[in-house]
Design a protein around this motif. Structure first.
Motif, PDB file in Angstrom:
ATOM      1  N   THR A  93      -3.420   1.065  -4.218  1.00 36.89           N
ATOM      2  CA  THR A  93      -4.367   1.270  -2.935  1.00 36.89           C
ATOM      3  C   THR A  93      -5.199   0.050  -2.620  1.00 36.89           C
ATOM      4  O   THR A  93      -5.645  -0.388  -3.783  1.00 36.89           O
ATOM      5  N   LEU A  94      -5.836  -0.403  -1.869  1.00 38.81           N
ATOM      6  CA  LEU A  94      -6.680  -1.060  -1.734  1.00 38.81           C
ATOM      7  C   LEU A  94      -7.943  -1.026  -0.658  1.00 38.81           C
ATOM      8  O   LEU A  94      -7.510   0.006   0.578  1.00 38.81           O
ATOM      9  N   MET A  95      -9.382  -0.649  -1.326  1.00 37.62           N
ATOM     10  CA  MET A  95     -10.302   0.230  -0.739  1.00 37.62           C
ATOM     11  C   MET A  95     -10.010   1.438  -0.310  1.00 37.62           C
ATOM     12  O   MET A  95     -10.806   2.026   0.523  1.00 37.62           O
ATOM     13  N   GLY A  96      -9.387   2.041  -1.649  1.00 42.70           N
ATOM     14  CA  GLY A  96      -8.844   3.260  -1.401  1.00 42.70           C
ATOM     15  C   GLY A  96      -8.371   3.770  -0.640  1.00 42.70           C
ATOM     16  O   GLY A  96      -7.926   5.034  -0.669  1.00 42.70           O
ATOM     17  N   GLU A  97      -7.601   2.804  -0.165  1.00 42.04           N
ATOM     18  CA  GLU A  97      -6.488   3.254   1.266  1.00 42.04           C
ATOM     19  C   GLU A  97      -5.206   2.751   0.449  1.00 42.04           C
ATOM     20  O   GLU A  97      -4.359   1.485   0.474  1.00 42.04           O
ATOM     21  N   GLY A  98      -4.016   4.085   0.362  1.00 34.90           N
ATOM     22  CA  GLY A  98      -2.719   3.129  -0.136  1.00 34.90           C
ATOM     23  C   GLY A  98      -1.830   4.731  -0.579  1.00 34.90           C
ATOM     24  O   GLY A  98      -2.671   6.284  -0.264  1.00 34.90           O
ATOM     25  N   ALA A  99      -1.325   4.700  -1.792  1.00 34.64           N
ATOM     26  CA  ALA A  99      -1.094   5.747  -1.771  1.00 34.64           C
ATOM     27  C   ALA A  99      -0.492   6.512  -3.658  1.00 34.64           C
ATOM     28  O   ALA A  99       0.058   7.393  -4.129  1.00 34.64           O
ATOM     29  N   TYR A 100      -1.965   6.223  -4.346  1.00 34.58           N
ATOM     30  CA  TYR A 100      -2.008   6.040  -5.478  1.00 34.58           C
ATOM     31  C   TYR A 100      -0.819   6.435  -6.412  1.00 34.58           C
ATOM     32  O   TYR A 100      -0.836   6.877  -7.853  1.00 34.58           O
ATOM     33  N   MET A 109       0.768  -0.957   0.111  1.00 30.75           N
ATOM     34  CA  MET A 109       0.070   0.044  -0.132  1.00 30.75           C
ATOM     35  C   MET A 109       0.851   1.269   0.591  1.00 30.75           C
ATOM     36  O   MET A 109       0.139   2.166   0.418  1.00 30.75           O
ATOM     37  N   PRO A 151      -2.107   0.770  -9.345  1.00 28.17           N
ATOM     38  CA  PRO A 151      -3.600   0.788  -9.072  1.00 28.17           C
ATOM     39  C   PRO A 151      -3.976   0.542  -7.939  1.00 28.17           C
ATOM     40  O   PRO A 151      -3.657  -0.029  -7.334  1.00 28.17           O
ATOM     41  N   GLU A 152      -5.332   0.580  -7.974  1.00 29.23           N
ATOM     42  CA  GLU A 152      -6.402   0.375  -6.940  1.00 29.23           C
ATOM     43  C   GLU A 152      -6.536  -1.351  -6.620  1.00 29.23           C
ATOM     44  O   GLU A 152      -6.867  -1.085  -8.533  1.00 29.23           O
TER      45      GLU A 152
END
Lengths: 462, 238
Positions: B63-70, B59, B73-74
């Motif tokens: 991102t996983l479930m929108g959490e992480g570093a952009y 992460m 990919p999600e």
């Protein structure tokens, strides 16, 4: 400065300058990677740079808060620090743990938990370190001549920050639980108890710089931190929208985080009106600039830009995009970086006895860092919004979208250069002040600054 | 006029009230989370996959479930989007799929040569199992489906061509190549490829691209036996 042991704060602030510099360097590595120049990928891949960048931020801010506490608490409690040697040991150990963690990140020694990457073994050392710090502060207040509201808010802010670190240390097999409690640390720190610390520092600076009666300032301090917790605690819900938690968080998080800007707006209005009412001019205008700048920029970065993507209907599209980076950069800068830089600007003349208030470097540092940060925020905003529309709304391929954003990363890096130039000026000015000296018998450090501040203090009494 | 003690009471009272409400909601959430995350499907394999995710700070880019570093990919719905065969092949050599573009770290734990084929395949299966489990978590509708996608379909696009392709082609090959207007654009489109190359050449090319054209960015996929026959046959029909 009235007490010898307050000098310890200088070294915490010096550590801030060092860690802040390193943080910026790792920021550039990421900025260049976003432009498409990832030449360091083999040695410092993006996830390493990112973990170093955010963790150095946390460490330098904690170091800044600790330095501020070591300066403020003796003055508020009217006595020397209790066991100042512990404070020195504590600084050295904080730096050792921080540097070990950051080096470890280059060798896959970490936990993949955003913002809490520090490995578990080092977490325990952090806890011991912070307990030592709190002990010194607590004993100083306990044995002190008076217990002011400012000192108590600062102490309880620091204590709560330490306690809230613990939920982040629980191990969960299920990532949904892990994420839930990770935000107890991260959100309740930055949108909760850190604001207590910030509020207390703000109130200390306003008391010193405006000459307004302590009772008035501290009364409003209660109101501000009251609003902070009223909105911030349940506002944690905005991190629970889409991470597996029940649907009612959309409602709870949406409503309460929509109130969060009010706390920041209150803080900005409070600082500006106090400064206006103050009338008397403390010679250290640059410290006042940082103080007021902090109040205003935290409203813009944390309050306004946070609100811009906190409502669930917006967040379903922006969650997990660069829009978050836009808000994050200006929020941390405005709220926490600027309050620490304000504190440093205030204490340097007090500690060293030199009055470099009129230095062009100090003034340029203020403007270039702020304009640079606003530029960076703009670049992140453009990248984030473009990403939302292309990737999330139109369903384009992730990499294609990222490649089309590279041109905006150039803008980001250019703005970052301006900001860095400002930071260099600030540090150059920090060095120009030289090392701290012992306070004189009459109170205040020897030299021009001491006597100027002394004159200000005595004029206030008359 | 507000007094200092009234301000203090407002602060303490408001904080206590909100903290209690927050704790009550937390208790309810903790009771709900096992159901919403389908804890009964959380096998040892899923847990091992989570450990890999965590240990390598995935992460820090994704991102996983929108959490992480952009930066990458999600991944919440990655299994649904890419399919298991694609992921299994991609993880062995991420750069081969996107030559010259943004890089993913090449992890030894997924590399057959670095840790042995069995261990590497096991690690890849673990993370894929983890993503599959994450894909079923109730995330209140995240990530939302794109809503600005054009409704009409261009006339030269024929989704039936892709629909009759073998699963391996649809998940792995289509990551880079397109047929009938569907698929990736990293490699050339394969429409009409049978008119350009005969079956023997295609077989040699797919099984060992480097032998045919040294330095090519086409990855060596290790296709053998029936799978290879199936792909060559499909290419011959295009």
């Amino acid at each position: 400065m009235r007490y010898k042991t307050q000098k310890i704060a200088y070294w915490f602030f010096a550590a801030c300058m060092l860690l802040f510099t390193l943080q910026i360097i790792y920021g550039f590595i990421m900025g260049f990677a976003r432009m498409g120049y990832d030449g360091l990928h083999e040695i410092i891949p993006f996830n390493t740079a990112r973990a170093v960048h955010t963790n150095l931020l946390v460490v330098w801010m904690l170091s800044g808060f600790m330095g501020a506490a070591y300066y403020i608490i003796p003055e508020e409690s009217e006595r020397e620090l209790w066991m100042p040697k512990l404070a020195v040991i504590q600084l050295v150990s904080l730096l050792l743990v921080g540097v070990t963690a950051v080096i470890g990140y280059h060798f896959n020694y970490w936990e993949g938990r955003k913002f809490l990457e520090i490995p578990r073994e080092l977490d325990y050392l952090v806890v011991i370190n912070v307990l030592t710090f709190l002990l010194v502060i607590f004993m100083t207040i306990w044995k002190g001549k008076r217990k002011t509201t400012t000192a108590m808010v600062l102490f309880f802010g620091l204590l709560a920050a330490a306690l809230l670190y613990l939920p982040g240390m629980i191990t969960f097999k299920n990532i949904v639980f892990d994420s839930f409690f990770r935000w107890w640390v991260v959100h309740l720190w930055v949108e909760g108890v850190w604001e207590l610390i910030m509020g207390a520092m703000l109130s200390f600076l306003l008391i010193k710089l405006t000459g307004i009666d302590r009772e008035v300032i501290e009364k409003w301090l209660y109101v501000i931190v009251g609003f902070t917790f009223l909105s911030g605690i349940l506002g944690t819900g905005h991190h629970y929208y889409y991470t597996g938690a029940p649907g009612y968080w959309l409602m709870v998080g949406g409503v309460f985080s929509a109130l969060e800007p009010l706390a920041f707006l209150g803080m900005a209005m409070y600082a500006l009106s106090m400064a206006k009412k103050g009338g008397r001019k403390h010679p250290n205008r640059i410290a006042l600039m940082w103080t007021l700048g902090c109040a205003v920029m935290s409203f813009v970065g944390a309050g306004f830009l946070g609100f811009a993507h906190t409502l669930p209907g917006v967040n379903i599209w922006t969650h997990g995009t660069l829009v978050t980076a836009m808000h994050g950069h200006l929020a941390f800068w405005g709220a926490y970086a600027m309050i620490i830089l304000a504190m440093i600007s205030y204490v340097l003349p007090e500690m060293t006895g030199r009055s470099l208030y009129k230095s062009w470097m100090a003034e340029w540092a203020f403007w270039t860092t702020n304009i640079g940060m606003i530029g960076m925020t703009g670049a992140f905003g453009v990248m984030g919004i473009a990403q939302v529309y292309m990737e999330r709304k139109a369903g384009m391929d992730f990499l294609e979208v990222q490649e089309s954003l590279e041109v905006h990363a150039v803008g980001l890096v250019l703005a970052a250069c301006l900001m860095t130039a400002g930071v260099i000026l600030f540090i150059r000015n920090f060095i120009a002040y030289g090392l701290p000296v012992d306070p004189t018998e009459t109170g205040g450090s020897s030299g021009a600054a001491g006597s100027a501040a002394g004159a200000f203090a005595s004029s206030k009494k008359s | 006029m507000l007094t200092k003690s009234a301000a203090k009471a407002f602060f303490l009272g408001g904080t206590a009230l909100c903290a209690v409400a927050f704790l009550l909601l937390t208790l309810d959430t903790l009771a709900e989370l096992p159901k919403r995350s389908h804890v009964e499907d959380m096998t040892d394999q899923v847990v091992r996959g989570h450990v890999i995710w965590n240990k390598n700070n995935c992460m820090g880019c994704h991102t996983l479930m929108g959490e992480g570093a952009y930066y990458a990919p999600e991944l919440t719905k990655v299994v649904e989007r890419r399919g298991e065969p694609w992921m299994d092949t991609f993880l062995q050599d991420p750069e081969a799929f996107y030559p010259g573009r943004r890089k993913m770290i090449k992890y030894d734990i997924f590399d057959n040569e670095a840790v042995g084929a069995e261990v590497a395949a096991g690690n890849r299966a673990d993370v894929i199992a983890f993503f599959k489990w994450v894909g079923n978590i109730d995330t209140n509708g995240f990530p939302a489906k794109p809503d600005l996608v054009p409704v009409g379909v261009a006339s030269n696009v024929d989704p039936r061509i892709m629909a009759r392709a073998p699963v391996y082609f649809q998940t792995v090959c289509a990551g880079c190549h397109s047929v009938g207007g569907k698929g990736g654009n990293v490699g050339p489109s394969l429409d009409g490829v049978s008119a350009r190359f005969d079956a023997d050449y295609l077989r040699k090319w797919v099984s060992d691209p480097q032998a045919v054209k040294p330095g090519t960015t086409m990855p060596t996929l290790g296709l053998k036996g029936e799978n290879l026959d199936e792909i060559v046959e499909y290419l011959g029909s295009l």
